[in-house]
Motif scaffolding. Structure first.
Motif, short mmCIF file in Angstrom:
data_model
loop_
_atom_site.label_atom_id
_atom_site.label_comp_id
_atom_site.label_asym_id
_atom_site.label_seq_id
_atom_site.Cartn_x
_atom_site.Cartn_y
_atom_site.Cartn_z
N VAL A 57 -0.32 3.19 0.21
CA VAL A 57 -0.72 4.22 1.06
C VAL A 57 0.78 5.01 1.65
O VAL A 57 1.70 4.30 2.13
CB VAL A 57 -1.67 3.66 2.33
CG1 VAL A 57 -1.82 4.87 3.26
CG2 VAL A 57 -2.82 3.04 1.65
N THR A 73 -5.51 1.96 8.24
CA THR A 73 -4.81 0.90 8.06
C THR A 73 -4.36 0.35 9.25
O THR A 73 -4.58 0.94 10.39
CB THR A 73 -3.56 1.25 7.19
OG1 THR A 73 -2.62 1.72 8.05
CG2 THR A 73 -3.93 2.01 5.92
N VAL A 90 -4.28 7.29 0.12
CA VAL A 90 -3.96 6.32 -0.90
C VAL A 90 -3.19 7.08 -1.84
O VAL A 90 -3.67 8.17 -2.69
CB VAL A 90 -5.22 5.70 -1.57
CG1 VAL A 90 -5.11 4.75 -2.87
CG2 VAL A 90 -6.03 4.83 -0.36
#
Length: 307
Positions: A247, A228, A235
């Motif tokens: 997340v 990310t 996740v």
């Protein structure tokens, strides 16, 4: 190219193609057509138009004529006879002690045949019943065993959504429906939640399935590692319709972190699908096929998949 017109014989029934010949037909008009069962009374659903011969099952039956007042009166008379005919047949079934449930009856337009529809748990020997009915109605008798889905289509009812059953109000055909469709859409696999009044999987599982498959393409699943804008994370959950991923970010280990384990942030961060990159792609186990899924289901769930 060949000119055809679409005709339907029942509400929410299939549309069959016929050769209109020289007749000028309009949508909604009633006609008499020639079928394998004899003459039938139907409604024009599509005006004459040209289509490819490859999409037509030959030979193509003809539209005999446009229905007149006498034809309409005869059709209405046949419809009015249904209740008394069903009562008579039910009496004969009771007299023979047959384990069968009578559902519906229909007459061919020319009264050459009467067709009874019924359901039963197994095979039924109705040969003597046919003789009894033939002696009463003086015409050809056909008894046709149907499944629970066809029963619901004929009788109708109210679905879980509060509206009339799709199969009874507008759905002409039964498309294949599978447990996998419910899983793709994130629905509960509780039989009470995904089964219709027929006891089988709801037809509406099919409606949005392709949209869910398209939206889930490239969307990481729970437990998958992703990269990310704020770092690597695991996740927790995804929202298919909003295309969002929830997340828990991986934090640097501290003195309390057990060896070989990762320390995860207690807070959950939400990202758009395009903001995350899948790190476990290609390492993910291949999804089991429907047969493997069914083998793990309860007996109640397996019954939903029966015809």
């Amino acid at each position: 190219m060949i000119t055809v017109t679409g005709v339907r014989f029942k509400p929410a029934g299939k549309v069959y193609y016929f050769d209109p010949g020289d007749l000028e037909l309009t949508e909604g008009e009633c006609v008499i057509v020639e079928t394998a069962r004899g003459l039938e009374f139907g409604e024009v659903m599509t005006a004459p138009r040209g289509i490819s011969e490859k999409s037509i099952v030959q030979p193509l039956k003809k539209v005999v004529r446009i229905a007149d007042d006498k034809d309409r009166a005869r059709h209405e008379q046949n419809m009015k006879r249904k209740k008394s005919t069903l009562d008579t047949c039910q009496q004969k079934i009771n007299a023979r002690g047959l384990d069968m449930k009578l559902i519906d009856v229909e007459f061919t337009f020319d009264n050459s045949k009467v067709i009874f529809y019924f359901t039963a748990d197994g095979r039924v020997d109705f040969r003597e019943l046919v003789k009894d009915l033939a002696s009463v109605f003086k015409m050809r008798i056909e008894l046709r065993q149907i499944g629970v889905r066809d029963e619901a289509k004929m009788l109708g009812g109210i679905g879980n959504c509060g509206k009339g059953l799709c199969c009874h109000t507008w759905l002409p055909d039964f498309d294949p429906v599978s447990i996998k469709m419910a899983k793709v859409q994130g629905l509960s696999l509780n039989p009470a939640k995904i089964s219709g009044i027929c006891g089988r999987l709801m037809c509406c599982l099919k409606y949005e399935n392709e949209a869910y498959i398209e939206l889930k393409r490239g969307l990481p699943e729970a437990g998958e590692r992703v990269k990310t804008p704020d770092g690597v994370g695991i996740v927790v959950e995804n929202n298919v319709l909003r295309e969002q991923v929830k997340v828990r970010l991986v934090l640097p280990p501290d003195k309390n972190t057990p060896p070989g384990e990762e320390r995860l942030d207690a807070d959950i961060s939400v990202y758009k699908k395009k903001e995350v990159k899948r790190l476990d792609k290609g390492k993910k186990k291949k999804q089991k096929d429907d047969d493997d899924d069914i083998a793990m289901l309860s007996d109640d769930m397996k019954s939903l998949l029966q015809d």
